[in-house]
Scaffold this motif. Structure first.
Motif, PDB file in Angstrom:
ATOM      1  N   ASP A  60       8.558 -10.989   5.088  1.00  0.00           N
ATOM      2  CA  ASP A  60       7.932 -11.274   3.804  1.00  0.00           C
ATOM      3  C   ASP A  60       6.619 -10.504   3.657  1.00  0.00           C
ATOM      4  N   PHE A  61       5.839 -10.457   4.738  1.00  0.00           N
ATOM      5  CA  PHE A  61       4.586  -9.690   4.705  1.00  0.00           C
ATOM      6  C   PHE A  61       4.864  -8.209   4.439  1.00  0.00           C
ATOM      7  N   ILE A  62       5.815  -7.645   5.163  1.00  0.00           N
ATOM      8  CA  ILE A  62       6.129  -6.224   4.985  1.00  0.00           C
ATOM      9  C   ILE A  62       6.585  -5.965   3.555  1.00  0.00           C
ATOM     10  N   ARG A  63       7.389  -6.864   3.019  1.00  0.00           N
ATOM     11  CA  ARG A  63       7.934  -6.707   1.669  1.00  0.00           C
ATOM     12  C   ARG A  63       6.858  -6.848   0.590  1.00  0.00           C
ATOM     13  N   HIS A  64       5.922  -7.792   0.761  1.00  0.00           N
ATOM     14  CA  HIS A  64       4.995  -8.123  -0.327  1.00  0.00           C
ATOM     15  C   HIS A  64       3.550  -7.675  -0.132  1.00  0.00           C
ATOM     16  N   SER A  65       3.213  -7.186   1.025  1.00  0.00           N
ATOM     17  CA  SER A  65       1.810  -6.835   1.270  1.00  0.00           C
ATOM     18  C   SER A  65       1.400  -5.603   0.483  1.00  0.00           C
ATOM     19  N   GLN A  66       0.110  -5.412   0.420  1.00  0.00           N
ATOM     20  CA  GLN A  66      -0.457  -4.236  -0.226  1.00  0.00           C
ATOM     21  C   GLN A  66      -0.816  -3.165   0.804  1.00  0.00           C
ATOM     22  N   TRP A  67      -0.281  -3.303   2.001  1.00  0.00           N
ATOM     23  CA  TRP A  67      -0.571  -2.377   3.088  1.00  0.00           C
ATOM     24  C   TRP A  67      -0.049  -0.994   2.723  1.00  0.00           C
ATOM     25  N   GLU A  68      -0.945  -0.033   2.664  1.00  0.00           N
ATOM     26  CA  GLU A  68      -0.564   1.326   2.286  1.00  0.00           C
ATOM     27  C   GLU A  68      -0.996   2.369   3.302  1.00  0.00           C
ATOM     28  N   SER A  69      -1.700   1.943   4.322  1.00  0.00           N
ATOM     29  CA  SER A  69      -2.205   2.882   5.322  1.00  0.00           C
ATOM     30  C   SER A  69      -1.071   3.381   6.216  1.00  0.00           C
ATOM     31  N   ASN A  70      -1.231   4.569   6.731  1.00  0.00           N
ATOM     32  CA  ASN A  70      -0.281   5.115   7.696  1.00  0.00           C
ATOM     33  C   ASN A  70      -0.574   4.646   9.108  1.00  0.00           C
ATOM     34  N   PHE A  71      -1.646   3.896   9.295  1.00  0.00           N
ATOM     35  CA  PHE A  71      -2.080   3.482  10.621  1.00  0.00           C
ATOM     36  C   PHE A  71      -1.833   1.994  10.824  1.00  0.00           C
ATOM     37  N   TYR A  72      -1.113   1.664  11.886  1.00  0.00           N
ATOM     38  CA  TYR A  72      -0.842   0.254  12.179  1.00  0.00           C
ATOM     39  C   TYR A  72      -2.127  -0.513  12.441  1.00  0.00           C
ATOM     40  N   GLY A  73      -3.148   0.169  12.914  1.00  0.00           N
ATOM     41  CA  GLY A  73      -4.419  -0.498  13.184  1.00  0.00           C
ATOM     42  C   GLY A  73      -5.058  -1.100  11.946  1.00  0.00           C
ATOM     43  N   ASP A  74      -4.725  -0.582  10.776  1.00  0.00           N
ATOM     44  CA  ASP A  74      -5.266  -1.102   9.521  1.00  0.00           C
ATOM     45  C   ASP A  74      -4.491  -2.328   9.027  1.00  0.00           C
ATOM     46  N   LEU A  75      -3.458  -2.663   9.731  1.00  0.00           N
ATOM     47  CA  LEU A  75      -2.540  -3.712   9.298  1.00  0.00           C
ATOM     48  C   LEU A  75      -3.149  -5.103   9.335  1.00  0.00           C
ATOM     49  N   THR A  76      -4.004  -5.368  10.291  1.00  0.00           N
ATOM     50  CA  THR A  76      -4.512  -6.725  10.458  1.00  0.00           C
ATOM     51  C   THR A  76      -5.290  -7.196   9.232  1.00  0.00           C
ATOM     52  N   HIS A  77      -6.050  -6.319   8.602  1.00  0.00           N
ATOM     53  CA  HIS A  77      -6.786  -6.692   7.390  1.00  0.00           C
ATOM     54  C   HIS A  77      -5.814  -7.088   6.277  1.00  0.00           C
ATOM     55  N   SER A  78      -4.765  -6.315   6.106  1.00  0.00           N
ATOM     56  CA  SER A  78      -3.760  -6.633   5.093  1.00  0.00           C
ATOM     57  C   SER A  78      -3.037  -7.932   5.416  1.00  0.00           C
ATOM     58  N   PHE A  79      -2.819  -8.203   6.683  1.00  0.00           N
ATOM     59  CA  PHE A  79      -2.147  -9.440   7.081  1.00  0.00           C
ATOM     60  C   PHE A  79      -3.018 -10.654   6.760  1.00  0.00           C
ATOM     61  N   VAL A  80      -4.298 -10.543   7.001  1.00  0.00           N
ATOM     62  CA  VAL A  80      -5.215 -11.636   6.669  1.00  0.00           C
ATOM     63  C   VAL A  80      -5.213 -11.864   5.154  1.00  0.00           C
ATOM     64  N   GLU A  81      -5.244 -10.800   4.369  1.00  0.00           N
ATOM     65  CA  GLU A  81      -5.178 -10.937   2.915  1.00  0.00           C
ATOM     66  C   GLU A  81      -3.867 -11.605   2.493  1.00  0.00           C
ATOM     67  N   TYR A  82      -2.776 -11.218   3.114  1.00  0.00           N
ATOM     68  CA  TYR A  82      -1.472 -11.812   2.822  1.00  0.00           C
ATOM     69  C   TYR A  82      -1.481 -13.301   3.135  1.00  0.00           C
ATOM     70  N   LEU A  83      -1.995 -13.673   4.313  1.00  0.00           N
ATOM     71  CA  LEU A  83      -2.051 -15.094   4.679  1.00  0.00           C
ATOM     72  C   LEU A  83      -2.931 -15.876   3.709  1.00  0.00           C
ATOM     73  N   ASP A  84      -4.054 -15.285   3.316  1.00  0.00           N
ATOM     74  CA  ASP A  84      -4.943 -15.941   2.338  1.00  0.00           C
ATOM     75  C   ASP A  84      -4.215 -16.143   1.005  1.00  0.00           C
ATOM     76  N   SER A  85      -3.452 -15.179   0.588  1.00  0.00           N
ATOM     77  CA  SER A  85      -2.739 -15.288  -0.689  1.00  0.00           C
ATOM     78  C   SER A  85      -1.678 -16.387  -0.633  1.00  0.00           C
ATOM     79  N   MET A  86      -1.161 -16.686   0.522  1.00  0.00           N
ATOM     80  CA  MET A  86      -0.158 -17.747   0.675  1.00  0.00           C
ATOM     81  C   MET A  86      -0.783 -19.122   0.479  1.00  0.00           C
ATOM     82  N   GLN A  87      -2.055 -19.231   0.763  1.00  0.00           N
ATOM     83  CA  GLN A  87      -2.732 -20.527   0.657  1.00  0.00           C
ATOM     84  C   GLN A  87      -3.209 -20.810  -0.760  1.00  0.00           C
ATOM     85  N   ASN A  88      -3.253 -19.794  -1.587  1.00  0.00           N
ATOM     86  CA  ASN A  88      -3.744 -19.971  -2.967  1.00  0.00           C
ATOM     87  C   ASN A  88      -2.645 -20.316  -3.917  1.00  0.00           C
TER      88      ASN A  88
END
Length: 88
Positions: A60-88
């Motif tokens: 679900d995260f991969i499908r709906h996230s706004q992650w656009e970076s080519n670097f997996y290291g940037d993924l954690t920020h997008s994952f936190v945003e995704y988790l936050d959006s689930m709570q709203n």
């Protein structure tokens, strides 16, 4: 459908010029990369979820996230945003 839509699981329509087997391999590689990185970054979350729940969350995260970076290291920020959006 685009390459990225297929790889992220947004669409199951194989874009022209690609093979389904090749795109399934890309989809799997993206999922495994995301899974390994996030399991390492969030071991308590991984521990608390069943394999089925973890797989659903990541897909679900991969499908709906706004992650656009080519670097997996940037993924954690997008994952936190995704988790936050689930709570709203």
């Amino acid at each position: 459908a685009s390459f990225y839509d297929y790889v992220r699981g947004v669409s199951d329509d194989v874009p022209e010029g690609y093979s389904e087997a090749g795109l399934r391999a890309y989809r799997h590689l993206v999922f495994m990369g995301v899974s390994q990185l996030l399991a390492a970054e969030y071991p308590v979350l991984r521990e608390r979820l069943s394999d089925e729940e973890w797989h659903f969350l990541l897909a679900d995260f991969i499908r709906h996230s706004q992650w656009e970076s080519n670097f997996y290291g940037d993924l954690t920020h997008s994952f936190v945003e995704y988790l936050d959006s689930m709570q709203n």
